[in-house]
Design an enzyme around this catalytic site. Structure first.
Site, PDB file in Angstrom:
ATOM      1  N   ASP A   1     -36.946   0.903 -26.143  1.00  0.00           N
ATOM      2  CA  ASP A   1     -37.419   0.082 -27.251  1.00  0.00           C
ATOM      3  C   ASP A   1     -38.040  -1.163 -26.628  1.00  0.00           C
ATOM      4  O   ASP A   1     -37.332  -2.041 -26.145  1.00  0.00           O
ATOM      5  CB  ASP A   1     -36.221  -0.272 -28.160  1.00  0.00           C
ATOM      6  CG  ASP A   1     -36.604  -1.250 -29.269  1.00  0.00           C
ATOM      7  OD1 ASP A   1     -37.795  -1.610 -29.364  1.00  0.00           O
ATOM      8  OD2 ASP A   1     -35.703  -1.653 -30.025  1.00  0.00           O
TER       9      ASP A   1
ATOM     10  N   LYS B   1     -45.719  -8.838 -26.722  1.00  0.00           N
ATOM     11  CA  LYS B   1     -46.072  -7.631 -27.471  1.00  0.00           C
ATOM     12  C   LYS B   1     -47.135  -7.916 -28.531  1.00  0.00           C
ATOM     13  O   LYS B   1     -47.939  -7.050 -28.862  1.00  0.00           O
ATOM     14  CB  LYS B   1     -44.808  -7.079 -28.126  1.00  0.00           C
ATOM     15  CG  LYS B   1     -44.980  -5.753 -28.853  1.00  0.00           C
ATOM     16  CD  LYS B   1     -43.629  -5.244 -29.315  1.00  0.00           C
ATOM     17  CE  LYS B   1     -43.726  -4.025 -30.186  1.00  0.00           C
ATOM     18  NZ  LYS B   1     -42.386  -3.548 -30.575  1.00  0.00           N
TER      19      LYS B   1
ATOM     20  N   GLU C   1     -41.290   3.289 -34.221  1.00  0.00           N
ATOM     21  CA  GLU C   1     -39.960   2.676 -34.291  1.00  0.00           C
ATOM     22  C   GLU C   1     -39.151   3.140 -35.501  1.00  0.00           C
ATOM     23  O   GLU C   1     -37.991   3.530 -35.347  1.00  0.00           O
ATOM     24  CB  GLU C   1     -40.079   1.145 -34.277  1.00  0.00           C
ATOM     25  CG  GLU C   1     -40.464   0.611 -32.901  1.00  0.00           C
ATOM     26  CD  GLU C   1     -40.993  -0.814 -32.929  1.00  0.00           C
ATOM     27  OE1 GLU C   1     -41.406  -1.305 -31.883  1.00  0.00           O
ATOM     28  OE2 GLU C   1     -40.984  -1.418 -34.024  1.00  0.00           O
TER      29      GLU C   1
END
Lengths: 174, 626
Positions: B25, B86, B185
């Site tokens: 993740d 990110k 996700e």
């Protein structure tokens, strides 16, 4: 490279307009279980690339067969007739009917109960679409390709109307 | 062309040897790595026992620091400490300026249109920074599993476009990871809870799932539809500037008022108050009231008091849920499963309000910080081949339509959003000038009519079109989107069969040559032997190819090949074996290509055979039964 089979053969389905959606879905999943790139994630690069091409082709076949208009276009294409998605029909009576339907669509906003009016228009359009589907299926079965083409042109028209009805419905919800 | 190893359902062709696979993740604030061991997925801790790795990278003159240490240094060394990187993945400098906030970094545009940030260790781009985080996690995985990793599943937000996904994959490549799949996700979270599994004794039911993801600084809501084994993202929404940190701020402001500190507080006091607020918020998960003290002030915060402070913030997230549901054309009553993700969903008040909104109890048994990594680990375990093939097949859709620019700056959609991937679409183009030998294609992603309102992905330049009169050349361009949502383009002139040469210019990304250069740089830094690595990679590919061929020949070589073909194949295999045992990487690659080309007709015959087999044993009426 391509699969040698046409979209119907890939799923082992008869080459007709009527398609059993349940059979299609079941076989689609079986084939993806076999060929999806996830099944080759740990294999060689070439195998991965090849599986991607097959999975893409299976998706394409599934998308074509599950969509009524795309399926009809494809069946005619197999019979050597290309119908352009934007091609219009020359049937005067049908065009008149379409104009009336479109006017109803434009008037929906001003109607007392727009949602109810839109609902009714939608079900009218669906009924007309089903009638053209039947005409297409019967004509194709009899190898009457001109009649099938004419029915498809009307299906395209009605499918477009349906999309506009859906778009308006979404707008009205806001 | 290589052969596909098609195995019988339930069988694994390789001898049973567990492969080392992890799920990662890669988050905005925190990152984690997880793996499946003895049938259970678990997040892997660092030496200090903590599983979370803060997504913070600090560049020093003589090295790189990743994680807690870097995050702690962010205040003192802001220019060299990169956090929340990110948000910049797959984005251009202009996009970042649009974020409208004060960022301490020294940005410069690099040649690839990507932002490049000046640090004490030189200029770095978001892909390189993300690669540093991935390297730490990969290292942790390798140490924990006792050897180099065979592959990883990396999660990305469902709304990530092609450029953002490509940037993530490039970062993995830089970190030396083999990406088995980029996974959404929310899909990973649903997998962690086994929502993809069939009900007891039945088929997989159609289900609508809401994934509510409240992190420290971001909120995401995703509405998923699971139908007939296809995970489809129906709608996504959220707020990129709302999270648990805002809860802390609300509580800190309350303390400041209660303690009569005024509004003009220095940074150190603010920090102290935020820490007290955060601790109180966390303690309220177990207690109904917690005592608090600051300086001469002391007081208490109750659950009701906290609720009063944060309800307006939770209300914002629920409004985003409402919007997402409306985008999906659904009502709260249509949602059958609710999954909680993100550390801030530990706050009891959040759970209460979410339960109230959806009218059902949310899934919250798995640690909300770990749930995405755990789902990714489960999928990685299947993809790498440790688990039987029956278990899981996630068919994804493309989140945004792909199109090309046409006359007048308009977009023509080629692949519509929510089309199941992988997918390929061919489009024909023609020349508009006599003797024209090149043309450019601009690919964009988005739903809008005008090119300027969509995201520019790449410009493809076709060269080597045979000169003909205007309109005579028919160039068939194929746009292929793979299972990760990444685009590849190929082109061929139909009448001559000449393949047009394609140069890709990603709008905000790296070209292959950039990656190669960065890889070389990073090897140089790590003093790794690049040649040894290239050789090993070629050898592994040779082994895979030979193994696939052997298995295939054993299975149906005699049936599908005549003696001459069989002999040729065997000679090509022997040549590859020789190259494998003493050749250079180039020699090995050449032999692999030669064998693949030679086996192309055989591959096609096998494929047709296995499709026939997949369809065998089905009579039409078998499917009629409900």
């Amino acid at each position: 490279m391509k699969l040698q089979q046409n979209h119907f053969e890939i799923f082992g389905l008869p080459q007709t307009y009527e398609v059993d959606r349940q059979v299609l879905t079941k076989r689609y999943r079986e084939l993806q279980q076999e060929f999806h790139p996830d099944r080759f994630a740990a294999k060689s690069e070439r195998e991965q690339m090849l599986s991607m091409q097959y999975a893409a082709q299976i998706n394409e076949a599934n998308n074509t067969l599950k969509d009524p208009v795309a399926r009809a276009q494809y069946l005619l294409q197999l019979a050597g007739i290309e119908i352009h998605p934007e091609q219009t029909t020359a049937d005067g009576e049908f065009l008149m009917q379409q104009m009336i339907l479109r006017e109803r669509l434009e008037d929906v906003r001003d109607a007392g109960d727009p949602e109810a009016e839109l609902e009714e228009l939608g079900s009218d359009a669906d009924e007309l679409f089903r009638a053209q589907e039947q005409a297409f299926s019967a004509s194709l079965g009899n190898q009457a390709l001109d009649a099938a083409s004419a029915a498809l042109l009307k299906m395209q028209f009605l499918a477009k109307l349906r999309r506009q009805i859906d778009a308006l419905e979404e707008e009205l919800l806001d | 062309m290589a052969l596909l190893q098609i195995s019988e359902p339930g069988q694994t062709p390789e001898p049973h040897q567990r492969k080392r696979a992890v799920g990662i993740d890669l988050g905005t604030t925190n990152s984690l790595v997880a793996t499946v061991r003895s049938g259970t997925a678990e997040a892997l801790p660092a030496e200090d026992g903590r599983v979370i790795l803060p997504s913070a990278v600090r560049y020093l003159e003589d090295g790189v620091e990743v994680g807690y240490g870097a995050r702690a240094a962010a205040g003192g060394d802001p220019y060299n400490t990169l956090i929340s990187i990110k948000r910049f993945m797959g984005r251009g400098l202009a996009d970042i300026k649009h974020f409208g906030e004060q960022l301490p970094y020294n940005f410069a545009a690099d040649t690839a249109g990507m932002p490049s940030i000046e640090t004490v260790a030189g200029a770095v781009n978001p892909v390189q920074v993300s690669a540093e985080i991935l390297k730490v996690l990969a290292q942790r995985g390798a140490e924990s599993l006792g050897g180099p990793l065979d592959g990883a599943v990396i999660t990305v937000p469902a709304y990530f476009d092609e450029a953002q996904r490509q940037a993530t994959k490039d970062a993995a490549k830089l970190a030396g990871l083999k990406v088995l799949r980029l996974l959404n996700e929310p899909t990973a979270a649903a997998v962690a809870y086994g929502l993809d599994k069939a009900e007891e004794g039945g088929d997989v039911a159609d289900k609508t799932i809401a994934v509510y993801d409240l992190g420290g600084g971001t909120f995401d809501i995703s509405i998923l539809r699971l139908s007939k084994g296809v995970f489809e993202v129906l709608a996504t929404g959220g707020d990129s500037a709302l999270g648990g940190d805002d809860f802390d701020r609300a509580v800190a402001e309350w303390i400041a008022v209660e303690a009569g500190l005024g509004t003009d507080l220095d940074a150190a006091t603010q920090r102290k108050l935020l820490d007290i607020a955060c601790a109180a918020k966390e303690a309220l998960a177990a207690e109904t009231s917690v005592p608090m003290a600051y300086d001469h002030w002391s007081g208490a915060l109750t659950r009701d008091g906290l609720a009063e402070l944060i309800d307006p913030l939770i209300g914002k997230t629920l409004r985003a849920c409402k919007r997402a549901l409306r985008d999906a054309g659904l009502d709260t009553a249509d949602v059958e499963e609710v999954v909680l993700v993100g550390g801030s969903t530990r706050t009891l008040r959040v759970r209460e309000k979410v339960q109230e909104f959806f009218g059902r109890e949310p899934h919250a048994d798995i640690d909300p910080d770990q749930v995405v990594a755990i789902g990714a680990a489960i999928q990685a375990d299947v993809l790498v081949g440790n688990k039987s093939r029956e278990d899981l097949l996630l068919l994804d859709v493309i989140p945004l339509s792909l199109g090309i620019e046409t006359m007048g700056g308009l977009t023509e959609k080629l692949i519509h959003r929510n089309t199941t991937i992988p997918v390929a679409k061919a489009q024909e183009f023609t020349t508009f000038k006599d003797g024209q030998t090149a043309m450019a294609i601009h690919v964009v992603q988005g739903e809008r009519e005008l090119v300027k309102d969509c995201r520019s992905l790449a410009r493809f330049e076709l060269r080597g079109i045979p000169p003909m009169v205007a309109g005579a050349a028919h160039i068939r361009v194929t746009f292929q989107v793979d299972a990760d949502g990444l685009l590849a383009v190929s082109a061929v002139e139909k009448s001559s069969g000449v393949a047009a040469e394609i140069t890709v210019k990603p709008s905000y990304g790296l070209e292959d040559s950039d990656i190669t250069r960065m890889l070389q740089d990073s090897y140089a830094n790590a003093e790794e032997d690049i040649a040894a690595r290239a050789l090993r990679e070629a050898q592994v590919e040779a082994e895979r190819t030979l193994e696939a061929m052997l298995v295939a020949l054993q299975e149906d070589g005699a049936e599908l090949l005549d003696e001459r073909e069989l002999g040729e194949l065997e000679r090509a295999m022997e040549a590859l074996r020789l190259a494998h045992n003493g050749g250079t990487p180039e020699e090995i690659r050449n032999r692999i290509d030669a064998l693949n080309t030679l086996s192309e007709p055989y591959a096609a015959r096998r494929m047709d055979k296995s499709i026939k087999r997949a369809m065998q044993g089905h009579s039409l009426d078998e499917f009629d039964k409900p």
